[in-house]
Design a protein around this motif. Structure first.
Motif, PDB file in Angstrom:
ATOM      1  N   LEU A   1       0.834  -1.198   0.000  1.00  0.00           N
ATOM      2  CA  LEU A   1       0.000   0.000   0.000  1.00  0.00           C
ATOM      3  C   LEU A   1       0.870   1.250   0.000  1.00  0.00           C
ATOM      4  N   ARG A   2       1.872   1.280   0.888  1.00  0.00           N
ATOM      5  CA  ARG A   2       2.733   2.458   0.956  1.00  0.00           C
ATOM      6  C   ARG A   2       3.492   2.666  -0.349  1.00  0.00           C
TER       7      ARG A   2
ATOM      8  N   GLU B   1       1.143   4.036  -3.024  1.00  0.00           N
ATOM      9  CA  GLU B   1       0.884   5.454  -2.754  1.00  0.00           C
ATOM     10  C   GLU B   1       2.066   6.315  -3.185  1.00  0.00           C
TER      11      GLU B   1
ATOM     12  N   THR C   1      -4.197  -4.310  -1.481  1.00  0.00           N
ATOM     13  CA  THR C   1      -4.038  -3.691  -0.156  1.00  0.00           C
ATOM     14  C   THR C   1      -4.582  -4.631   0.905  1.00  0.00           C
TER      15      THR C   1
ATOM     16  N   ARG D   1      -6.642  -3.851   3.297  1.00  0.00           N
ATOM     17  CA  ARG D   1      -8.036  -3.535   3.577  1.00  0.00           C
ATOM     18  C   ARG D   1      -8.721  -3.057   2.302  1.00  0.00           C
TER      19      ARG D   1
ATOM     20  N   GLU E   1     -11.030  -0.834   1.814  1.00  0.00           N
ATOM     21  CA  GLU E   1     -11.198   0.617   1.728  1.00  0.00           C
ATOM     22  C   GLU E   1      -9.937   1.307   1.211  1.00  0.00           C
ATOM     23  N   ASP E   2      -8.772   0.699   1.483  1.00  0.00           N
ATOM     24  CA  ASP E   2      -7.523   1.273   0.972  1.00  0.00           C
ATOM     25  C   ASP E   2      -7.425   1.100  -0.544  1.00  0.00           C
TER      26      ASP E   2
ATOM     27  N   ARG F   1      -9.562   3.711  -2.120  1.00  0.00           N
ATOM     28  CA  ARG F   1      -8.896   5.019  -2.031  1.00  0.00           C
ATOM     29  C   ARG F   1      -7.774   5.136  -3.049  1.00  0.00           C
ATOM     30  N   LEU F   2      -7.005   4.052  -3.241  1.00  0.00           N
ATOM     31  CA  LEU F   2      -5.926   4.073  -4.235  1.00  0.00           C
ATOM     32  C   LEU F   2      -6.473   4.301  -5.643  1.00  0.00           C
TER      33      LEU F   2
ATOM     34  N   ALA G   1     -10.820  -4.619  -3.841  1.00  0.00           N
ATOM     35  CA  ALA G   1     -11.760  -4.358  -2.746  1.00  0.00           C
ATOM     36  C   ALA G   1     -12.994  -5.233  -2.876  1.00  0.00           C
TER      37      ALA G   1
END
Length: 425
Positions: free
Chosen positions: A125-126, A129, A145, A147, A149-150, A153-154, A391
């Protein structure tokens, strides 16, 4: 012909899937084939930069791949103006197993019996991003990711930056599945009534029986279990092929309670090794799916989808697809006192691959998805298989596990922001 380079930072290049699938059978294969046709006069030429944590392994892999560039510094890769795409294939250190020697040319003191560098998926994830922040298009292995939700968001972040984001959904690019998708798109089935799918194989059990499957897959505390391992792929297969999953009923089982670990020691199994799920799909389609690591297959492929429609039926594996139209369907003769004279399998015809599977690139499935994604990245057009699918897959997996715990059918919440995917080009 004009050759247009496209730089790709491959993070996790020395993991099993990063090296074998994405490099040897994907990007390196594209390079050997002369690149990816973009137009009649332009070919995209991938320029991979290998990224990882172990310099010795990276150097060995880069040499085996023809002298590619490599770095242990992700910031160096992301700050390179020649890099257009960031790809993440980092893998969980708990999921590593002895898959045999990666490269015969690599000295034993460097690779020993396995080249699989330990990577931390928590960093995926990091890293994704950071790649978006550096203005790079992104592609990720599944799940993208930890989760859901991450992942959403990505995907939104990428679209805000007008960058192309994608997810590896390689099973959609298998010849048999592409042939099945072509039949659906051309209306071959009429109204689809039901689907039956089988996935699985025997993975060994009992004292002294060495498994051919890494032992972490049998341990729930390490993220193992066949629901997490398989259903996340079934989500995109079912929803791209047949429609939205509206509800499901899941029954899990641990058929074999003890298995040998990677060292041959017998341990208690803490995760399910089988799942039996009924999915309700939009338009009334019923999908019955069996998943098992404790079953000996009696079929042509380890994965099979049997689709029945009003105008015809098909049986598709990952590599082949067979059809039987309504006019070819024999009348059933039920007489338990006499042998059945009908040889049912002989009345099926193998579906043509010429219209469903592109002639380029070949022969590997990862070639096809990489070529498909790179065309979108090079032209800055949205990729139909976005990170939002990660997701959605996690959402379906969570519903299946909850259904098994509660022993009842559950509604699957509607997808929040999932791309509607077209047939791979």
């Amino acid at each position: 012909m004009t050759v247009q380079s496209i730089g790709i930072a491959v993070n996790g290049a020395t993991s099993r899937i990063g090296y074998w699938q994405h490099m040897q059978r994907g990007l390196a294969e594209l390079v050997r084939g002369g690149g990816v046709p973009l137009t009649n006069n332009i070919h995209l030429m991938p320029k991979p930069l290998l990224v990882g944590q172990n310099a010795d392994l990276l150097q060995a892999a880069a040499k085996a791949l023809g002298g590619l560039a490599w770095t242990t510094e992700l910031d160096t890769a992301l700050s390179d103006p020649q890099i257009d795409v960031y790809f993440d294939a980092q893998t969980d250190p708990e999921s590593q197993a002895d898959y045999g020697t990666l490269l015969a040319s690599v000295p034993d003191d460097v690779y020993h019996s396995v080249l699989l560098e330990q990577h931390d998926t928590g960093g995926r994830l990091r890293a994704l991003e950071r790649a978006l922040g550096a203005g790079k298009h992104i592609l990720s292995e599944l799940p993208a990711t930890p989760r859901p939700e991450d992942a959403l968001r990505l995907g939104q972040l990428a679209r805000e930056h007008e960058l192309v984001e994608g997810l590896i959904v390689e099973k959609l690019f298998m010849p048999g599945i592409m042939a099945l998708k072509n039949l659906i798109d051309t209306g071959y089935f009429g109204h689809i009534l039901s689907v039956r799918s089988e996935f699985g194989f025997w993975t060994g059990s009992g004292p002294g029986a060495r498994t051919n499957w890494p032992d972490w897959k049998y341990r729930s505390e390490k993220g193992g279990g066949i629901v997490r391992g398989a259903v996340i792929h079934w989500q995109y297969l079912l929803e791209v092929l047949f429609g939205q999953i509206e509800s499901l009923a899941c029954r899990t089982a641990t058929h074999i309670s003890q298995r040998a670990d990677d060292h041959g020691d017998v341990r208690e199994v803490t995760a399910e090794d089988a799942a039996y799920i009924t999915f309700d799909i939009s338009d009334g389609i019923v999908v019955q799916s069996n998943f098992s690591w404790a079953s000996r297959p009696y079929r042509n492929e380890l994965t099979v989808f049997h689709v029945d429609g009003t105008l015809g039926s098909a049986v598709a594996g990952l590599r082949h697809c067979y059809t039987q139209s309504a006019t070819e369907t024999p009348p059933a003769i039920w007489n338990p006192d006499r042998p059945d004279p009908t040889h049912y399998r002989e009345l099926w015809t193998e579906a043509s691959m010429s219209k469903a599977v592109p002639s380029f690139p070949a022969p590997h499935v990862y070639c096809r998805q990489w070529a498909d994604y790179l065309r979108h990245a090079a032209t800055n057009t949205p990729y139909p298989y976005g990170i939002d699918l990660s997701a959605r897959g996690q959402q379906v997996v969570a519903t299946a596990l909850q259904s098994a715990d509660l022993a009842r059918r559950l509604a699957v919440p509607p997808p929040q922001a999932v791309h509607q995917a077209d047939r791979p080009s």
